[in-house]
Design an enzyme around this catalytic site. Structure first.
Site, short mmCIF file in Angstrom:
data_model
loop_
_atom_site.label_atom_id
_atom_site.label_comp_id
_atom_site.label_asym_id
_atom_site.label_seq_id
_atom_site.Cartn_x
_atom_site.Cartn_y
_atom_site.Cartn_z
N GLU A 126 0.01 -9.59 -0.41
CA GLU A 126 -1.39 -9.99 -0.16
C GLU A 126 -2.20 -10.02 -1.46
O GLU A 126 -3.08 -10.86 -1.62
CB GLU A 126 -2.04 -9.02 0.84
CG GLU A 126 -1.47 -9.16 2.25
CD GLU A 126 -2.01 -8.09 3.17
OE1 GLU A 126 -1.82 -6.90 2.88
OE2 GLU A 126 -2.63 -8.45 4.19
N GLY A 173 0.96 -5.19 1.05
CA GLY A 173 -0.25 -5.35 0.24
C GLY A 173 0.03 -5.98 -1.11
O GLY A 173 -0.85 -6.62 -1.70
N ALA A 228 0.86 -1.18 0.00
CA ALA A 228 0.00 0.00 0.00
C ALA A 228 0.90 1.24 0.00
O ALA A 228 2.03 1.19 0.48
CB ALA A 228 -0.88 -0.01 1.25
N GLU A 260 4.77 -5.31 7.25
CA GLU A 260 3.89 -4.32 7.91
C GLU A 260 4.28 -4.02 9.34
O GLU A 260 4.17 -2.88 9.79
CB GLU A 260 2.42 -4.80 7.87
CG GLU A 260 1.72 -4.63 6.54
CD GLU A 260 1.90 -5.80 5.61
OE1 GLU A 260 2.80 -6.63 5.83
OE2 GLU A 260 1.12 -5.88 4.64
#
Ligand code: COA
Length: 256
Positions: free
Chosen positions: A112, A109, A66, A132
């Site tokens: 993911e 992300g 992200a 993260e």
């Protein structure tokens, strides 16, 4: 929304979507989330479609997670809004198989997103991980439940608690990727996998995907709610502000 945040190419029964923010390692910002949704909208009613390849522009990253500049400003309500996790769930549930074609970094992300895809083909430059916790948050877009399902709880714990980044060979060994090829063969290998799928009954493959997903995911709703609730608390923490600011300032120092 910038149309070019995600590019869409169509070739007979195969679609290729490219995350297109090479200069920031295809980091996923709100614009890219909206653009990817729009690309999926374009493909969603298409009965001729057999498979999608999802890849990142350039040689350096599939996606570096992200966008940290945006993430730093997100609060508890944003975490509950499941911005990335809603998109990744849509990919996981998309009617046709989605193949991630990975070169370079697939972090946070980005990792993911790759594991929300049905299959992962990677080049030798691939580096994956869930860093993260280094930023004071958790992987809350599937990292806490899809990752353990894919590679086992023990291996997922190690990746999530340490935030370490692992190389392509190790990704293959632990089942984080399915095929490992030279970087210049990644798209060709993904296309060949897609062609194998496309040779089969369209309805049968779609039904196989829906059935395997349904059977593999008990407590799906609870799992993603738990992730969002945990992340909502962390999004209000000082630790998160400090660690994300440190990442962003590192960037400014590099420029200065
Ligand atoms: N969010 C926002 N910007 C990002 C980013 C992210 N997740 N990942 C990379 N970028 C930006 C960098 O800030 C840099 O911008 P700049 O050119 O304006 O300075 C640019 O992309 C290139 O990154 P850089 O760090 O210089 O490249 P690198 O090849 O040395 O390192 C990474 C690549 C991916 C290892 C490194 O950028 C990184 O650690 N990114 C964050 C990964 C992460 O923690 N992701 C999880 C987020 S939840």
């Amino acid at each position: 929304m910038t149309e070019s945040s995600c590019l869409l190419e169509r070739d007979a029964a195969l679609a290729t979507i490219t995350l297109n923010a090479e200069e920031k390692r295809n980091a996923i910002d709100l614009d890219m989330v909206q653009s990817l949704h729009a690309r999926l909208d374009e493909l969603s009613g298409d009965r001729e479609l057999a498979a999608i390849i999802l890849t990142g522009a350039g040689e350096k990253a599939f996606a570096a997670g992200a966008d940290i500049a945006q993430l730093r400003d997100r609060r508890a309500a944003d975490a509950m809004g499941a911005i990335n996790s809603g998109l990744f769930k849509r990919i996981e549930d998309f009617p046709v198989p989605v193949i991630a074609a990975i070169k370079g970094y697939a972090l946070g992300g980005g990792c993911e997103l790759a594991i929300a895809c049905d299959l992962r083909v990677a080049g030798r430059s691939a580096k994956m991980g869930q860093p993260e916790v280094k930023l004071g948050i958790i992987p809350a877009a599937g990292g806490c439940y899809r990752l353990p399902r894919l590679i086992g709880l023990g291996r997922a714990r190690e990746l999530v608690y340490t935030g370490k980044i692992i190389a392509a060979e190790e990704c293959l060994r632990i089942g984080l990727i399915d095929r490992l090829v030279d970087d210049d063969q990644v798209i060709a290998a993904a296309r060949s996998l897609a062609a194998e799928i496309a040779a089969n009954g369209r309805a049968a493959v779609r039904m196989a995907k829906a059935t395997m997903n349904a059977l593999a995911r008990p407590n799906e709703g609870m799992a993603s709610s738990m992730e969002s609730m945990a992340q909502a608390q962390l999004f209000e923490s000082e630790e998160k502000q400090e660690r994300m600011t440190a990442f962003l300032e590192r960037k400014n120092k590099k420029k200065g």
